[in-house]
Design a protein around this motif. Sequence first.
Motif, PDB file in Angstrom:
ATOM      1  N   UNK A  47      -5.336   5.298  -3.088  1.00  0.00           N
ATOM      2  CA  UNK A  47      -5.408   4.663  -1.770  1.00  0.00           C
ATOM      3  C   UNK A  47      -4.045   4.428  -1.128  1.00  0.00           C
ATOM      4  N   UNK A  48      -3.074   5.258  -1.471  1.00  0.00           N
ATOM      5  CA  UNK A  48      -1.723   5.094  -0.907  1.00  0.00           C
ATOM      6  C   UNK A  48      -1.733   5.242   0.611  1.00  0.00           C
ATOM      7  N   UNK A  49      -0.935   4.439   1.298  1.00  0.00           N
ATOM      8  CA  UNK A  49      -0.784   4.582   2.760  1.00  0.00           C
ATOM      9  C   UNK A  49       0.315   5.603   3.035  1.00  0.00           C
ATOM     10  N   UNK A  50       1.571   5.126   3.060  1.00  0.00           N
ATOM     11  CA  UNK A  50       2.692   6.049   3.233  1.00  0.00           C
ATOM     12  C   UNK A  50       3.340   6.294   1.875  1.00  0.00           C
ATOM     13  N   UNK A  58       0.815  -1.227   0.000  1.00  0.00           N
ATOM     14  CA  UNK A  58       0.000   0.000   0.000  1.00  0.00           C
ATOM     15  C   UNK A  58       0.843   1.269   0.000  1.00  0.00           C
ATOM     16  N   UNK A  59       2.129   1.141   0.237  1.00  0.00           N
ATOM     17  CA  UNK A  59       2.999   2.326   0.216  1.00  0.00           C
ATOM     18  C   UNK A  59       3.425   2.658  -1.217  1.00  0.00           C
ATOM     19  N   UNK A  60       3.749   3.914  -1.434  1.00  0.00           N
ATOM     20  CA  UNK A  60       4.180   4.405  -2.745  1.00  0.00           C
ATOM     21  C   UNK A  60       5.515   5.130  -2.621  1.00  0.00           C
ATOM     22  N   UNK A  61       6.177   5.296  -3.751  1.00  0.00           N
ATOM     23  CA  UNK A  61       7.289   6.250  -3.824  1.00  0.00           C
ATOM     24  C   UNK A  61       6.906   7.354  -4.811  1.00  0.00           C
ATOM     25  N   UNK A  62       7.347   8.577  -4.491  1.00  0.00           N
ATOM     26  CA  UNK A  62       7.183   9.717  -5.401  1.00  0.00           C
ATOM     27  C   UNK A  62       8.588  10.133  -5.828  1.00  0.00           C
TER      28      UNK A  62
END
Length: 338
Positions: free
Chosen positions: A305-308, A263-267
Motif C-alpha cells: 500500500x505504498x503511496x510515493x 505511507x511513503x517508502x524508500x527503495x
Amino acid sequence: MRTKLLHDTEEDIALAAALLQKGEIVAFPTETVYGLGADARQEDAVHAIFAAKGRPADNPLIVHIASADMLPEIAADVPEIAWKLAQVFFPGPLTMVLPKRPDIPYVTSGGLDTVGIRMPSHPTANALLKAAGCPVAAPSANRSGRPSPTTAAHVMADMDGRIAAVLDGGACEGGVESTVICFDDPETIHILRPGLVSAEMLAPYAGKVYVDRAVYSQLSPEAKVASPGMKYRHYAPHAKILPVDAPDFASFSAWVTTHAQTGDYVLLFDSDPVIENIPTMRYGDDGRTQAHLLFRRFRELDEAGAHTVYVRMPEQTGTSLSVYNRLMRAAGFEVITL
Ligand code: AMP
Ligand code: MG
C-alpha cells in the motif's frame, strides 16, 4: 474462462503446446519475464493477446522461435550481422527487428513491415516452442501499463480468467524484458530498448552501436518513434515512483527524511545504511540484481500500500541502463535531482 495453472512437466508442456496450436493464449516463463503467447501466424489468437492485455494495437509483439534456423521463416531478409549476433546471443535476451515475411500478419507486427524476433534460453520456453512447432508471438504477460510479471503468481494476478493457461516455471532470472535492436545499416546496431544484452556486449560485433534517445527521455505522444512501445507509459505500479538523483547516500537520506509522508517508502541499494522511520525495501547493488528485483519490488510495494516511493538511481551503463530505463518510464521520466 477458467485459467489453468500448468506445471513445468513434459505432460503439461505438451498440453500448453496443444492449446497454442488451437489458437488459445498461454503465459509461459522466459529468462527475462513471463510472456503471453499465441501462434504468431493465427490472427485471431494474436488479436486475443491484445484484448487480454488491453494493449494498443500499434504496439508490436515479439515473435519467439525455437532455433536460429527459423529466422528466415519469419524475416524476409536476414543480414550477415543478424546471423552473427544470433550465433553469439541466441538463445538469450536479444530481440532483432527485421523486415517481416508476408505470412506474418500485421496484427503481430503492430501494422509494421518489420518484426521483432528472439530465441529465449529458458528451458521451459524452449521446450514449449519446440512442442508447439510454430512461432509464438508474446508480449510481457502483464495488463498493459503494469509492471512485467516475473512469477506465475504475478501473471495470475493480472490475467486470471482472461487466458487459457499459465505455465509455472518459477521466478524469472533476468527480470527485465529483452534488449530490442534494429539495424540502421549493415554495420550499425540501434538499441531501441535496453536489456541484459548491453551496448558494451554488442560493440565487438558492429561498426557502431548507439542507444535510441527515447530510452533517456519522454517522447511527446505525436513523436515518430522507431519502437512504438516506447511512447506508452509502462511498467508502473499503483504507487507513485519517484527516482531521486543524489550525489551520495547522505544527501538522498537527508532529502527523503524531510520530504517523506506517512505511507511513503524508500527503495534502496543493499549496501545503503538504514534510514530511520521510513519503511524500506531494497533492490540490490549491481545491474543484474536490480534487474532481477525491480518489477518484483514494484508489485510488493503495491501490496504494502505504498503511496510515493523514493528510489535510489541506478547507473546508466552496461546492464544497469535497462534498470534505469524501466525505472524512469515507471516514473513518467519525473525525477528529483539534488
Ligand atoms: P513487450 O512484448 O511488452 O516486451 O514489448 C515489445 C517491445 O518490442 C515493444 O517495446 C515494441 O515497441 C518492440 N518491438 C517489437 N517489434 C518491433 C518492431 N517491429 N519494430 C520496433 N520495435 C518493435
Ligand atoms: Mg511489456
